[in-house]
Design a protein around this motif. Structure first.
Motif, short mmCIF file in Angstrom:
data_model
loop_
_atom_site.label_atom_id
_atom_site.label_comp_id
_atom_site.label_asym_id
_atom_site.label_seq_id
_atom_site.Cartn_x
_atom_site.Cartn_y
_atom_site.Cartn_z
N TRP A 296 -17.58 -40.59 28.90
CA TRP A 296 -18.92 -39.96 28.72
C TRP A 296 -19.74 -41.13 29.49
N GLN A 327 -26.27 -35.62 20.70
CA GLN A 327 -25.14 -35.40 21.51
C GLN A 327 -23.75 -36.09 21.19
N GLY A 331 -20.42 -34.17 20.06
CA GLY A 331 -18.86 -34.43 20.55
C GLY A 331 -18.12 -35.01 19.52
N TYR A 334 -17.05 -32.25 17.34
CA TYR A 334 -16.12 -31.18 18.16
C TYR A 334 -14.68 -31.69 18.07
N PRO A 372 -17.48 -31.15 25.00
CA PRO A 372 -18.74 -31.83 25.95
C PRO A 372 -18.40 -31.65 27.37
#
Length: 419
Positions: A296, A327, A331, A334, A372
């Motif tokens: 990321w 965010q 992520g 997820y 993401p």
């Protein structure tokens, strides 16, 4: 000392801390003197803290302590060192309301009851001993009217647990290794308070709340004895990093802060691997979280999240601001969703108002999360349920405080025994 039935108590709350430049290795095992300086962030005690009640009474026949409701022995040298140092500095105490007067010399003849509770797992790599010993020393200093500043108290807390000295301050804290043999200059100092960089949001992935296989104490000893990398790190690497980290904190330079934090965490774990026999604190889930953050950060061009791991598999992730933290949480959830029967408010604890911002306060929220977009190659699919026990959302926080509300005391004010 007036009537013999009285109990005098103090209750205090102390935060834990997470090192961003690590302490690993002692040059003196007895006094707990480190081989290098270290720097930490104090975590918000609303989310991670130790509460300790200390009591004194002429009715007590010995020193006793209860940790998380269970009586434990105080015979260990670390507890004894802290108790001895604090007693030797005790002052005169008077409570006119209760008709209690304790002279300096009386403290040598009086026994203590101590009850301590962590609101997070003990010995799982979340610095519970740091918060615990800091709280013990802070609360006893208040009870005994010890007139020492936090830095002087930190030198006592250090003798219980090295990292404890850093929990006597809020915000960003440096533990100076010192050079004197007696350890009198091995103390903590505050670099900046918790308001200095209040954009930061911290998310901790509790990968395991089990007690670790190799304790920090024995791990450090083995590293000092066998790791050449540790010698190089302490002598050549850390002194430069400390100066760079102080500057990054002062100027709120998140890119430098991230680079230093991640690199130092990785080098600490490299020292553990360089130890004979090797020590494994991180596990596959820890490595997957590192991979997620590294990809990321690279895709964004500028660092968004710093990661650091203490002596355990739990990831401490520091996001540059609230938007990034939202965010990040999306992520993480997820890739590491809760088990299907888990309530989200017990899976994301601490400041769980972040769930609403992430659109995850409803039951179906996690199922609707998209991968993401910036992470092209897969870190792993959504079959990783149960790899993370839970997440804690927190932020930089304040130092120790006395709790004046008697309902928060852990000991009965009449008997001095656990409630």
């Amino acid at each position: 000392m007036a009537t013999e039935k009285w109990v005098l108590m103090v209750t205090a709350q102390t935060p834990t801390n997470i090192a961003v430049i690590k302490y690993w290795g002692k040059r003196d095992e007895t006094r707990i003197l480190p081989v290098n300086d270290s720097i930490s962030v104090t975590l918000d005690p609303d989310h991670l803290c130790t509460v300790t009640t200390v009591a004194v009474s002429p009715a007590f026949d010995r020193d006793r302590m209860w940790l998380n409701g269970k009586e434990i022995s105080l015979s260990g040298s670390r507890y004894q060192n802290c108790l001895r140092e604090i007693r030797s500095r005790a002052g005169d105490v008077e409570d006119k309301e209760k008709g209690i007067k304790i002279g300096k010399k009386d403290w040598e003849k009086l026994y203590l009851h101590i009850a301590s509770h962590n609101n997070f797992p003990t010995a799982a790599g979340l610095a519970s001993s740091a918060a615990g010993f800091a709280c013990l020393v802070f609360s006893l200093a208040k009870l005994m009217n010890v007139e020492e500043d936090p830095s002087h108290l930190s030198a006592i807390a250090r003798q219980g647990s090295g990292s404890a000295c850093r929990s006597l301050f809020g915000g960003f804290v440096k533990w100076t290794m010192g050079s004197k043999e007696d350890g009198s200059d091995s103390v903590a100092v505050q670099l900046a308070d918790e308001k200095h960089w209040d954009d930061l949001v911290i998310i901790i992935a509790v990968v395991s709340s089990r007690q670790k296989e190799t304790s920090s104490t024995s791990g450090m000893r083995e590293s000092v004895e066998t790791s050449l990398l540790l010698q190089h790190r302490a002598k050549e690497v850390v002194p430069k990093r400390i100066l760079q980290m102080e500057e990054a904190i002062k100027s709120r330079d998140f890119a430098s802060f991230t680079q230093l934090t991640c690199t130092d965490s990785n080098q600490f774990h490299a020292v553990c691997l360089d130890t004979s026999p090797p020590i494994f604190y991180m596990n596959d889930t820890s490595h997957r979280i590192i991979s997620l953050v590294e990809k990321w950060n690279r895709s964004e061009g500028t660092p968004q999240v710093a990661y650091t791991f203490d002596a355990g598999p739990n990831a401490v992730l520091i996001a540059r601001n609230r938007k990034v933290a939202v965010q990040l949480l999306q992520g993480l959830l997820y890739y590491f969703p809760p088990k299907s029967d888990t309530d989200m408010k017990s899976y994301v604890v601490g400041d769980n108002s972040i769930l609403k911002e992430a659109g995850l306060d409803g039951a179906s929220g996690v199922e609707n999360l998209q991968p993401p977009p910036e992470i092209k190659d897969n870190i792993g699919s959504q079959d990783q349920k149960g790899e993370v026990s839970y997440f804690i959302c927190t932020r930089p926080g304040k130092g120790p405080i006395v709790l004046h509300d008697q309902t928060q005391a852990l000991l009965n004010p009449e008997t001095g025994l656990p409630k």
